[in-house]
Scaffold this motif. Structure first.
Motif, PDB file in Angstrom:
ATOM      1  N   ALA A   1       0.783  -1.336  -0.163  1.00 52.51           N
ATOM      2  CA  ALA A   1      -0.017   0.154  -0.149  1.00 52.51           C
ATOM      3  C   ALA A   1       0.686   1.388   0.055  1.00 52.51           C
ATOM      4  N   ALA A   2       2.009   1.090   0.539  1.00 55.20           N
ATOM      5  CA  ALA A   2       2.849   2.077   0.365  1.00 55.20           C
ATOM      6  C   ALA A   2       3.355   2.775  -0.975  1.00 55.20           C
ATOM      7  N   SER A   3       3.260   1.798  -2.124  1.00 58.18           N
ATOM      8  CA  SER A   3       3.797   2.177  -3.171  1.00 58.18           C
ATOM      9  C   SER A   3       3.116   1.700  -4.452  1.00 58.18           C
ATOM     10  N   ARG A   4       1.809   1.227  -4.039  1.00 57.07           N
ATOM     11  CA  ARG A   4       0.919   0.925  -5.165  1.00 57.07           C
ATOM     12  C   ARG A   4       0.426   2.063  -6.136  1.00 57.07           C
ATOM     13  N   ARG A   5       0.518   1.906  -7.524  1.00 59.07           N
ATOM     14  CA  ARG A   5       0.101   3.169  -8.490  1.00 59.07           C
ATOM     15  C   ARG A   5      -1.222   3.914  -8.054  1.00 59.07           C
ATOM     16  N   PRO A   6      -2.003   2.818  -7.794  1.00 58.96           N
ATOM     17  CA  PRO A   6      -3.793   3.281  -8.128  1.00 58.96           C
ATOM     18  C   PRO A   6      -3.671   4.236  -6.564  1.00 58.96           C
ATOM     19  N   GLY A   7      -3.178   4.037  -5.538  1.00 58.52           N
ATOM     20  CA  GLY A   7      -3.234   4.847  -4.438  1.00 58.52           C
ATOM     21  C   GLY A   7      -2.201   6.083  -4.440  1.00 58.52           C
TER      22      GLY A   7
END
Length: 661
Positions: free
Chosen positions: A336-342
């Motif tokens: 969650a620290a690096s996923r593009r959608p977020g």
């Protein structure tokens, strides 16, 4: 369940009560025609009568002990199938809560309420009649009437099992209602470990300490782990059963709890409630979280969470339930620290000053995000990043130093990163991507020191293997068992307390991790007569198979034996400790490579040799153990050297030898 119905146990239960492996139970069934026949279950998972098994084992001279708590638990498992087990645990919890709240009334009326009359349960047709002999005895419904008022749902108290209630009341008398219920909850979690996600105890304790006092809310509270230390707990849980268990656990602690059942994201049962802190361990990667229904929800202050990023919905839900300036501590998957959608929401959280820290709890996660709801102050320019790994003790000092002065210089694997440096096309908050850049002199010093330590440790390795003679034919030696050595007084077996009085204090504690790694005592506790103090030459074993002879330096420190450790104290005039330790370790290694799930130490075989010969074997075992320690140390030093080498070549602090310039 009728009182006459047999309590049943499976093979795993029998093995646990008899303190043997499951393979031993299979052998008893195969080799003994008179072993009790199954009375239920399936061919692959048969159930046996507890009374018949107890009689057979004791008749065959085998130790078999069932505690009162286990007796209650087995009766509950006999009463319902595992799918309804949580409901029954909740009902028993309500009963225990009634005992907790009105113990005097229970002492007065309990024998009559538990007389076996089914009318103690609310009748489906409202029949509240009772015999003249029970005229003054309250019904169970009366006893729990006040109790159910503050529970998320009042359970349907229908099962007719006065014998179970008698056992439960005995357990409550002996251990107290709270400890009795905690025991049953632990057993329930153990049975449903694949369905229930429970926050690690050390992580939960850390999050509770970070929250401080006041009102604490958990919107995905499970069985209540993150709320147990709260003064004023509030929680919501999707499962009605688990919400009930949480409420009972908290009310038994005397906390003014408010727990509701339902889907926190779709049906916020605590809408409008603001807590001083919010703690959350949400479900990860749950795609069906309500994206289509909640598109215009007012909680999405930092952006509509993408369908594939439910954890960012939980982050914003938590921020909506905390007071301005209040803390949110939420566990997040490392991705969650690096996923593009977020990235858009991560960027907005940083810009607003809501996201204050990202703490890595080990390779693969989870990460712990610490946030504060903005209270109108100027947003900070830095965010804290900590690579805690397994050492959670570094988190609180780093967080305190950062909150006191965001510009303060931090040590170890803690550092601050400028928010402006994170607001690029990725908004990558992975802690590994933002290691501090060392100055040239600092890096040179660290790399040279790591290289020197590695070379020093490596140089000792060729001298390590003991001289061992190879035999063309296997040597047959007369043997005995550890159990016989115990009977002869050559060995005394001592087990550590299952739980220490305190987690810190002036008495050093040798932990299971210390024993496995061969490191000095790292724990601490307060003086207690129940402690087992280790002495020089004592053998310590862990449940995972590590075997170690206690060094004089550890014994001289006055160290106590930590939980999950067993100590074997030998008569040094007749038995060499390194000799015995070597054969114990070999026996455990053989178990690992066999079908047995547990080592029966008392049956482990040990050669019968003169003390002088024992010491020759013992010295060889000792040298092998020392070699293992040196290899472990060298491997750790090698990992550090390799990491520094990669980092130095990548950031310009190192270059290959022979390169010009």
């Amino acid at each position: 369940m009728e009182e006459s119905q047999e309590i049943t146990v499976n093979a795993g239960d029998i093995a646990r009560f008899a303190d043997v492996g499951r393979a031993a139970v299979s052998n008893w069934r195969r080799r003994h025609d008179d072993f009790p026949q199954p009375i239920g279950g399936t061919a692959s998972s048969p159930l046996f009568s507890l009374s018949e098994v107890t009689a057979w084992l004791r008749g065959n001279g085998k130790s078999f002990e069932v505690s009162l708590g286990d007796l209650v638990w087995q009766r509950m498992r006999t009463a319902v199938d595992d799918l309804r087990l949580g409901e029954l645990v909740g009902q028993v919890g309500v009963f225990l809560l009634s005992l907790h709240r009105d113990p005097e009334s229970w002492r007065e009326h309990g024998p009559r309420v538990l007389s076996g009359d089914r009318r103690i349960w609310p009748s489906p047709v409202g029949d509240g009649s009772r015999s003249s002999g029970d005229r003054d005895a309250p019904s169970l419904a009366t006893l729990v009437a006040a109790t159910t008022a503050d529970l998320p749902r009042a359970p349907d108290l229908r099962p007719h099992d006065p014998a179970l209630l008698r056992l439960v009341s005995r357990l409550a008398r002996e251990n107290g209602p709270l400890d009795a219920f905690e025991f049953l909850c632990a057993r329930y979690v153990e049975v449903h470990s694949r369905q229930l996600s429970v926050t690690r105890d050390d992580v939960a304790a850390l999050m509770t300490r970070l929250a401080g006092g006041g009102a604490v809310l958990d919107p995905a509270c499970g069985v209540g782990t993150l709320l147990l230390g709260a003064n004023t707990p509030l929680g919501q849980e999707l499962s009605e059963t688990n919400a009930l268990l949480t409420a009972v656990r908290l009310l038994l602690r005397g906390a003014p709890a408010r727990i509701v059942a339902g889907d926190s994201l779709r049906e916020d049962g605590l809408a409008g409630a603001l807590a001083d802190a919010v703690l959350c361990d949400p479900p990860f990667n749950e795609r069906a979280w309500g994206y289509d229904e909640l598109t215009g929800d007012s909680r999405w202050e930092y952006g509509l969470p993408p369908r594939s990023e439910p954890e960012l919905a939980w982050v914003q839900h938590c921020l909506a339930h905390v007071r301005p300036g209040g803390l949110v501590a939420i566990l997040m998957p490392a991705a969650a620290a690096s996923r593009r959608p977020g990235k858009r929401i991560r960027g907005n959280l940083l810009r607003a000053g809501a996201l204050r820290a990202v703490i890595s709890l080990g390779p693969g996660g989870p990460d712990l995000w610490l946030l504060r709801r903005p209270a109108g102050e100027r947003p900070p320019s830095q965010v804290l990043m900590v690579d805690a790994g397994e050492d959670l003790s570094v988190v609180e000092p780093a967080w305190r130093a950062f909150t006191a002065d965001p510009e303060a210089e931090l040590t170890g694997d803690s550092r601050t990163v400028r928010i402006i440096d994170l607001l690029d096309d990725e908004v990558d908050l992975a802690t590994g991507r933002h290691r501090p850049q060392q100055g040239g002199m600092d890096f040179a010093r660290d790399f040279t020191a790591a290289l020197d330590r590695f070379r020093e440790a490596s140089a000792a390795l060729p001298k390590s293997p003991p001289e061992l003679e190879t035999l063309t034919e296997r040597q047959e030696l007369p043997t005995t068992t550890v159990g016989e050595l115990v009977k002869a007084g050559l060995v005394t077996i001592l087990a550590a307390p299952s739980k220490l009085t305190a987690d810190s204090g002036p008495v050093p504690v040798l932990t299971a991790e210390d024993a496995a790694a061969g490191t000095p005592p790292s724990g601490g506790t307060v003086p207690d007569p129940a402690l087992v103090m280790v002495g020089p030459g004592d053998i310590v074993t862990t449940v995972l198979g590590a075997v170690r002879v206690v060094a004089d330096s550890v014994a001289e420190a006055g160290a106590a034996l930590g939980p999950q450790l067993t100590l074997y104290r030998v008569d040094p005039e007749r038995l060499d400790p390194h000799f015995l330790a070597g054969f114990l370790r070999s026996a455990d290694s053989s178990r690992v490579h066999s079908s047995s799930s547990r080592l029966d130490v008392r049956r482990a075989r040990v050669p019968v040799l003169p003390v002088a010969e024992q010491r020759r074997y013992g010295e060889a075992f000792r040298e092998l153990a020392a070699m293992e320690d040196r290899l472990r140390e060298t491997a750790a030093l090698g990992e550090t050297l390799i990491r520094l080498g990669f980092d130095g070549l990548a950031d310009g602090h190192l270059r290959p030898c022979g390169q010009g310039g």
